[in-house]
Design a protein around this motif. Structure first.
Motif, PDB file in Angstrom:
ATOM      1  N   ASP A 187       0.827  -1.204   0.000  1.00 18.91           N
ATOM      2  CA  ASP A 187       0.000   0.000   0.000  1.00 18.91           C
ATOM      3  C   ASP A 187       0.865   1.259   0.000  1.00 18.91           C
ATOM      4  O   ASP A 187       2.102   1.191   0.065  1.00 18.91           O
ATOM      5  N   SER A 188       0.219   2.412  -0.093  1.00 15.61           N
ATOM      6  CA  SER A 188       0.930   3.686  -0.233  1.00 15.61           C
ATOM      7  C   SER A 188       1.734   4.068   0.997  1.00 15.61           C
ATOM      8  O   SER A 188       2.590   4.953   0.934  1.00 15.61           O
ATOM      9  N   LYS A 189       1.490   3.407   2.114  1.00 17.06           N
ATOM     10  CA  LYS A 189       2.241   3.688   3.344  1.00 17.06           C
ATOM     11  C   LYS A 189       3.315   2.642   3.611  1.00 17.06           C
ATOM     12  O   LYS A 189       3.940   2.643   4.666  1.00 17.06           O
ATOM     13  N   GLY A 190       3.502   1.739   2.666  1.00 17.26           N
ATOM     14  CA  GLY A 190       4.535   0.718   2.806  1.00 17.26           C
ATOM     15  C   GLY A 190       4.064  -0.581   3.433  1.00 17.26           C
ATOM     16  O   GLY A 190       4.856  -1.515   3.587  1.00 17.26           O
ATOM     17  N   GLY A 191       2.778  -0.663   3.808  1.00 15.66           N
ATOM     18  CA  GLY A 191       2.252  -1.889   4.407  1.00 15.66           C
ATOM     19  C   GLY A 191       2.058  -2.989   3.385  1.00 15.66           C
ATOM     20  O   GLY A 191       1.823  -2.727   2.201  1.00 15.66           O
ATOM     21  N   LEU A 192       2.186  -4.231   3.828  1.00 12.91           N
ATOM     22  CA  LEU A 192       2.008  -5.386   2.958  1.00 12.91           C
ATOM     23  C   LEU A 192       0.756  -6.157   3.375  1.00 12.91           C
ATOM     24  O   LEU A 192       0.510  -6.357   4.565  1.00 12.91           O
ATOM     25  N   TRP A 193       0.016  -6.598   2.394  1.00 13.43           N
ATOM     26  CA  TRP A 193      -1.223  -7.342   2.607  1.00 13.43           C
ATOM     27  C   TRP A 193      -1.117  -8.659   1.863  1.00 13.43           C
ATOM     28  O   TRP A 193      -0.855  -8.677   0.658  1.00 13.43           O
ATOM     29  N   ARG A 194      -1.326  -9.750   2.592  1.00 16.91           N
ATOM     30  CA  ARG A 194      -1.130 -11.072   2.006  1.00 16.91           C
ATOM     31  C   ARG A 194      -2.404 -11.912   2.086  1.00 16.91           C
ATOM     32  O   ARG A 194      -3.171 -11.812   3.045  1.00 16.91           O
ATOM     33  N   ALA A 195      -2.589 -12.733   1.066  1.00 16.65           N
ATOM     34  CA  ALA A 195      -3.716 -13.666   1.032  1.00 16.65           C
ATOM     35  C   ALA A 195      -3.340 -14.823   0.116  1.00 16.65           C
ATOM     36  O   ALA A 195      -2.307 -14.790  -0.574  1.00 16.65           O
ATOM     37  N   ASP A 196      -4.185 -15.838   0.105  1.00 14.95           N
ATOM     38  CA  ASP A 196      -3.968 -16.960  -0.807  1.00 14.95           C
ATOM     39  C   ASP A 196      -4.381 -16.600  -2.230  1.00 14.95           C
ATOM     40  O   ASP A 196      -3.790 -17.050  -3.202  1.00 14.95           O
TER      41      ASP A 196
END
Length: 377
Positions: A187-196
């Protein structure tokens, strides 16, 4: 192990419909949107959107629209709310009438309810319509309008009730991949989002979110006007006055449906924009265009003085068909985009198809027509 089975990027009517169907099937779903859910800048965030079965010679699209009707009814039963109002759509032929004649033949061949009305019959049925407003008309009673914003809000509640999550205010700027799979979203703030698995239904932001893929879609500016009938408001309620469409003019309109206001919208392709531009206010020229159309159609409405304008942004492909396919080069991400304003019409069916694809099932519809590969990337 990922925290989520599926991340859906885009909380419009397509994204929430897919997320709701997936969550009901037991998938752990997260829906995110860069603004809010519903997104006021999104194309489906409106009180009412067109639902029609008239698509000229295109019997495949007509059949798809017909398939969504029982699915909308299932949602209505589940939520105890009305999402699809079916008082009919009146297609008025003002040019050569080929589009309307083709629509009439297609619906007749598919044994769907349809009538061909002479100009005189139109006026006899709807006495507020001006004589000579059309050469003839095609009326199909199963058409009408989708209560789009209400549906998004209900589907989002359904996701939460099925132990899913909603994350507004998340802007995805990068898709991370490795060995033929999407591994995370940044995301734009550097966060990572993970899913299958991942679903991208980001509407007018599709080109930016999927910049690495170079999918050739355009964003067009579409204007609409809400107006209050200056007199005889009761004559223009859905039970007395249908949704109407002028294919030659690229204009369609709705009866009184929210706070005493009607709606007239531009469906013909508007000017291109790279991304939605604020504020969402139409050009004053559109007001004049609406008055001109109404003067030749229903003169009583043309001198309205209470009004409010709105702009929506549609996503389109070069050939006009939408995209519903696995993203190229990865096995765990799908794209549902470029509905050109038709998202509210097809949302329950698209949600069902995406849930089938992600669950490894054969989709209920042949999706070859909507493959990304048909376009030059």
């Amino acid at each position: 192990m990922s925290q989520h089975d599926v991340i859906v990027v885009g909380g419009g009517i397509i994204g929430t419909s897919a997320a709701y169907t997936l969550a009901r099937r037991g998938h752990r779903v997260l829906v995110m949107d860069q603004v809010s859910i519903p997104n006021p800048q999104g194309s489906s965030d409106d009180h009412a959107r067109l639902f029609r079965l008239t698509h000229g010679k295109d019997s495949f699209t007509t059949d798809l629209a017909a398939r969504t009707i029982p699915l909308w009814k299932e949602h209505e039963k589940a939520f105890g709310e009305e999402f699809l109002t079916q008082y009919g759509v009146l297609d008025l032929a003002t040019g050569d009438g080929r589009q309307e004649e083709a629509s009439y033949k297609t619906l007749s061949d598919l044994r769907l309810r349809v009538e061909r009305l002479s100009a005189q019959q139109v006026v006899e049925r709807y006495r507020m319509i001006k004589p000579r407003a059309c050469k003839f008309a095609v009326f199909h009673p199963d058409g009408g309008m989708v209560w789009a914003k209400r549906a998004i809000e209900a589907l989002a509640r359904g996701v939460l009730k099925s132990r899913g999550r909603l994350e507004p205010g998340i802007k995805i700027v990068k898709i991370l991949r490795d060995k033929g799979r999407v591994t995370a979203l940044k995301d734009s703030k550097g966060g990572l989002w993970r899913a299958d698995n991942y679903v991208f239904s980001s509407g007018a932001w599709t080109r930016d979110v999927l910049a690495d893929y170079g999918i050739p879609v355009t964003i067009t500016r579409q204007e609409c006007l809400y107006l209050r009938p200056p007199r005889n408001q009761g004559r223009y309620r859905p039970s007395h006055f249908p949704v109407f469409s002028f294919s030659k003019l690229g204009i369609h309109g709705f009866p009184v449906h929210i706070h005493g206001f009607m709606k007239v919208g531009l469906h013909r392709q508007g000017p291109e924009n790279r991304v939605p531009v604020m504020p969402l206010v139409p050009d004053r020229k559109f007001e004049g265009q609406c008055r001109k159309v109404l003067k030749g159609f229903v003169p009583d409405l043309a001198d309205f003085d209470e009004m409010e304008g709105r702009v929506h942004y549609y996503t389109r492909t070069p050939d006009g068909d939408f995209l519903l396919d696995r993203l190229p080069g990865v096995e765990n991400a799908w794209l549902a985009a470029a509905f050109a304003g038709g998202g509210p019409m097809f949302a329950p069916l698209v949600g069902q198809l995406l849930s089938q694809l992600i669950s490894g099932e054969k989709p209920a519809v042949n999706l070859n027509r909507f493959r990304i590969g048909r376009l030059r990337l």
